[in-house]
Design a protein around this motif. Structure first.
Motif, mmCIF file in Angstrom:
data_model
loop_
_atom_site.group_PDB
_atom_site.id
_atom_site.type_symbol
_atom_site.label_atom_id
_atom_site.label_comp_id
_atom_site.label_asym_id
_atom_site.label_seq_id
_atom_site.Cartn_x
_atom_site.Cartn_y
_atom_site.Cartn_z
ATOM 1 N N LEU A 173 0.873 -1.214 -0.243
ATOM 2 C CA LEU A 173 0.241 0.207 0.017
ATOM 3 C C LEU A 173 0.998 0.542 0.124
ATOM 4 C CD1 LEU A 173 -3.082 -0.847 2.452
ATOM 5 C CD2 LEU A 173 -2.926 -1.175 0.441
ATOM 6 N N TYR A 174 2.474 1.542 1.140
ATOM 7 C CA TYR A 174 2.781 2.275 1.237
ATOM 8 C C TYR A 174 3.385 1.874 -0.618
ATOM 9 C CZ TYR A 174 7.277 4.560 1.639
ATOM 10 O OH TYR A 174 8.162 6.153 2.454
ATOM 11 N N SER A 175 4.114 1.533 -1.247
ATOM 12 C CA SER A 175 4.631 1.861 -2.349
ATOM 13 C C SER A 175 3.518 2.004 -3.279
ATOM 14 C CB SER A 175 5.505 0.087 -2.816
ATOM 15 O OG SER A 175 5.676 0.194 -4.144
ATOM 16 N N THR A 176 2.108 1.620 -3.595
ATOM 17 C CA THR A 176 1.232 2.162 -4.049
ATOM 18 C C THR A 176 1.381 3.460 -4.257
ATOM 19 O OG1 THR A 176 -0.052 -0.120 -4.445
ATOM 20 C CG2 THR A 176 -1.586 1.938 -4.936
ATOM 21 N N ALA A 177 0.843 3.862 -2.963
ATOM 22 C CA ALA A 177 0.815 5.473 -2.295
ATOM 23 C C ALA A 177 1.216 6.301 -2.753
ATOM 24 C CB ALA A 177 -0.127 5.853 -1.001
ATOM 25 N N GLU B 113 -4.798 8.821 -17.998
ATOM 26 C CA GLU B 113 -5.801 9.022 -17.602
ATOM 27 C C GLU B 113 -6.538 7.885 -16.129
ATOM 28 O OE1 GLU B 113 -6.917 7.765 -21.580
ATOM 29 O OE2 GLU B 113 -5.590 9.204 -20.923
ATOM 30 N N GLU B 114 -7.319 8.286 -15.538
ATOM 31 C CA GLU B 114 -7.431 7.776 -15.116
ATOM 32 C C GLU B 114 -8.875 6.175 -15.344
ATOM 33 O OE1 GLU B 114 -6.773 6.014 -11.614
ATOM 34 O OE2 GLU B 114 -5.023 7.484 -11.489
ATOM 35 N N PRO B 115 -9.096 4.982 -15.488
ATOM 36 C CA PRO B 115 -8.540 4.076 -14.365
ATOM 37 C C PRO B 115 -7.262 3.925 -15.041
ATOM 38 C CG PRO B 115 -9.776 2.616 -15.459
ATOM 39 C CD PRO B 115 -9.968 4.397 -16.132
ATOM 40 N N PHE B 116 -6.757 4.364 -16.866
ATOM 41 C CA PHE B 116 -5.139 3.205 -16.663
ATOM 42 C C PHE B 116 -4.325 3.562 -15.841
ATOM 43 C CE2 PHE B 116 -8.129 4.577 -20.755
ATOM 44 C CZ PHE B 116 -8.066 3.387 -20.985
ATOM 45 N N ARG B 117 -3.901 4.390 -15.408
ATOM 46 C CA ARG B 117 -2.719 4.823 -14.464
ATOM 47 C C ARG B 117 -2.733 3.822 -13.669
ATOM 48 N NH1 ARG B 117 -2.242 10.910 -13.469
ATOM 49 N NH2 ARG B 117 -4.782 10.323 -12.473
ATOM 50 N N SER B 118 -4.055 3.442 -12.725
ATOM 51 C CA SER B 118 -4.255 2.754 -11.634
ATOM 52 C C SER B 118 -3.883 1.867 -11.302
ATOM 53 C CB SER B 118 -5.499 3.117 -10.982
ATOM 54 O OG SER B 118 -5.477 4.430 -10.434
ATOM 55 N N LEU B 119 -4.677 0.821 -12.774
ATOM 56 C CA LEU B 119 -4.148 -0.482 -13.295
ATOM 57 C C LEU B 119 -3.239 -1.107 -13.756
ATOM 58 C CD1 LEU B 119 -7.428 -0.660 -15.434
ATOM 59 C CD2 LEU B 119 -6.702 -2.133 -13.851
ATOM 60 N N ILE B 120 -2.184 0.033 -13.758
ATOM 61 C CA ILE B 120 -0.802 0.310 -14.531
ATOM 62 C C ILE B 120 0.081 -0.234 -13.472
ATOM 63 C CG2 ILE B 120 1.324 1.356 -15.328
ATOM 64 C CD1 ILE B 120 -0.358 -0.306 -17.862
ATOM 65 N N LEU B 121 -0.713 1.036 -12.424
ATOM 66 C CA LEU B 121 0.028 0.834 -11.173
ATOM 67 C C LEU B 121 0.239 -0.565 -10.341
ATOM 68 C CD1 LEU B 121 -0.305 4.531 -9.472
ATOM 69 C CD2 LEU B 121 2.687 3.278 -10.406
ATOM 70 N N LEU B 122 -0.868 -0.912 -10.776
ATOM 71 C CA LEU B 122 -1.435 -1.674 -9.019
ATOM 72 C C LEU B 122 -1.002 -3.303 -10.003
ATOM 73 C CD1 LEU B 122 -5.383 -0.913 -7.987
ATOM 74 C CD2 LEU B 122 -3.196 -0.155 -6.542
ATOM 75 N N GLY C 172 2.299 -5.941 -8.477
ATOM 76 C CA GLY C 172 2.043 -7.500 -8.974
ATOM 77 C C GLY C 172 0.124 -8.028 -8.085
ATOM 78 N N PHE C 173 -0.474 -6.220 -7.901
ATOM 79 C CA PHE C 173 -2.149 -7.872 -7.300
ATOM 80 C C PHE C 173 -2.429 -8.469 -8.789
ATOM 81 C CE2 PHE C 173 -1.623 -3.482 -4.667
ATOM 82 C CZ PHE C 173 -2.215 -4.184 -3.245
ATOM 83 N N SER C 174 -3.464 -9.341 -7.830
ATOM 84 C CA SER C 174 -4.181 -9.842 -8.827
ATOM 85 C C SER C 174 -4.883 -9.857 -9.719
ATOM 86 C CB SER C 174 -4.762 -11.054 -8.238
ATOM 87 O OG SER C 174 -5.692 -10.615 -6.977
ATOM 88 N N TYR C 175 -5.391 -9.810 -11.053
ATOM 89 C CA TYR C 175 -6.635 -9.304 -11.810
ATOM 90 C C TYR C 175 -7.717 -9.101 -11.092
ATOM 91 C CZ TYR C 175 -4.000 -9.704 -15.857
ATOM 92 O OH TYR C 175 -3.225 -9.904 -17.010
ATOM 93 N N ALA C 176 -8.255 -10.218 -10.159
ATOM 94 C CA ALA C 176 -9.443 -10.343 -9.824
ATOM 95 C C ALA C 176 -9.657 -9.129 -7.924
ATOM 96 C CB ALA C 176 -9.213 -11.770 -8.299
ATOM 97 N N ILE D 285 -7.393 -6.516 -7.867
ATOM 98 C CA ILE D 285 -7.347 -5.604 -8.539
ATOM 99 C C ILE D 285 -9.406 -4.573 -9.192
ATOM 100 C CG2 ILE D 285 -6.963 -3.781 -11.205
ATOM 101 C CD1 ILE D 285 -4.272 -6.025 -10.443
ATOM 102 N N GLY D 286 -9.613 -6.523 -9.844
ATOM 103 C CA GLY D 286 -11.708 -5.702 -10.259
ATOM 104 C C GLY D 286 -12.234 -5.443 -9.064
ATOM 105 N N GLU D 287 -12.201 -5.866 -8.379
ATOM 106 C CA GLU D 287 -13.172 -5.586 -6.607
ATOM 107 C C GLU D 287 -12.906 -4.397 -6.117
ATOM 108 O OE1 GLU D 287 -14.490 -7.492 -2.439
ATOM 109 O OE2 GLU D 287 -13.487 -9.504 -4.243
#
Length: 166
Positions: free
Chosen positions: A16-20, A114-123, A128-132, A134-136
């Motif tokens: 979470l820290y790394s994501t932030a 733009e969002e949500p593309f930026r968040s998807l790439i980062l996550l 390395g979060f799972s597709y599931a 990220i989807g949730e």
């Protein structure tokens, strides 16, 4: 309850820290965001199901970062609108190093999405979060995550090619 909270914090705090940090571009605000996220976790811990904790934490962290970025834009627009031209961004040596070369191009290109593309790439690609998960977290189906992530990668690739040609 304390044991469960500590277990969840220990399992998720670094990601979470790394994501932030990646979303905000610095560590000081990222620490505050993650602390706020864990305060919210404490407040909602009894209502969260075990398998939904990580996606919930991702969503809360992402939303807190987006809120902070929006506040930054409003503050900057206010400062510029009031004729304050002495707005200076201070970089520490660590940030200055990370802006060199390809890292800077990659970071800038990700931030330009733009969002949500930026968040998807980062996550997915950075954290390395799972597709599931990220989807949730983003209220998307796994299929939507995969499709949007494909589009995000394509946009990022195109942006990096443009930067390289300059």
């Amino acid at each position: 309850m304390k044991r469960r909270f500590r277990k969840i914090v220990k399992a998720n705090q670094d990601r979470l820290y790394s994501t932030a940090v990646h979303m905000l571009g610095g560590s000081g605000e990222a620490e505050e965001v993650v602390q706020d996220v864990f305060i919210k976790l404490w407040e909602h811990l009894e209502t969260l199901e075990e398998e939904r904790v990580t996606p919930w934490l991702i969503r809360v962290t992402r939303n807190a970062c987006l809120d902070l970025l929006r506040r930054r834009q409003v503050q900057l627009a206010y400062a510029v609108g009031n004729g304050q031209t002495d707005v200076v961004e201070v970089q520490n040596p660590e940030d200055a190093f990370s802006t060199a070369g390809l890292r800077a191009q990659l970071r800038d290109s990700i931030e330009a999405l733009e969002e949500p593309f930026r968040s998807l790439i980062l996550l997915r690609e950075v954290e390395g979060f799972s597709y599931a998960d990220i989807g949730e977290a983003l209220s998307l189906s796994e299929t939507q995550v995969k499709v949007y992530l494909h589009r995000a990668r394509r946009k990022l690739r195109h942006r990096l090619e443009e930067v390289r040609q300059q």
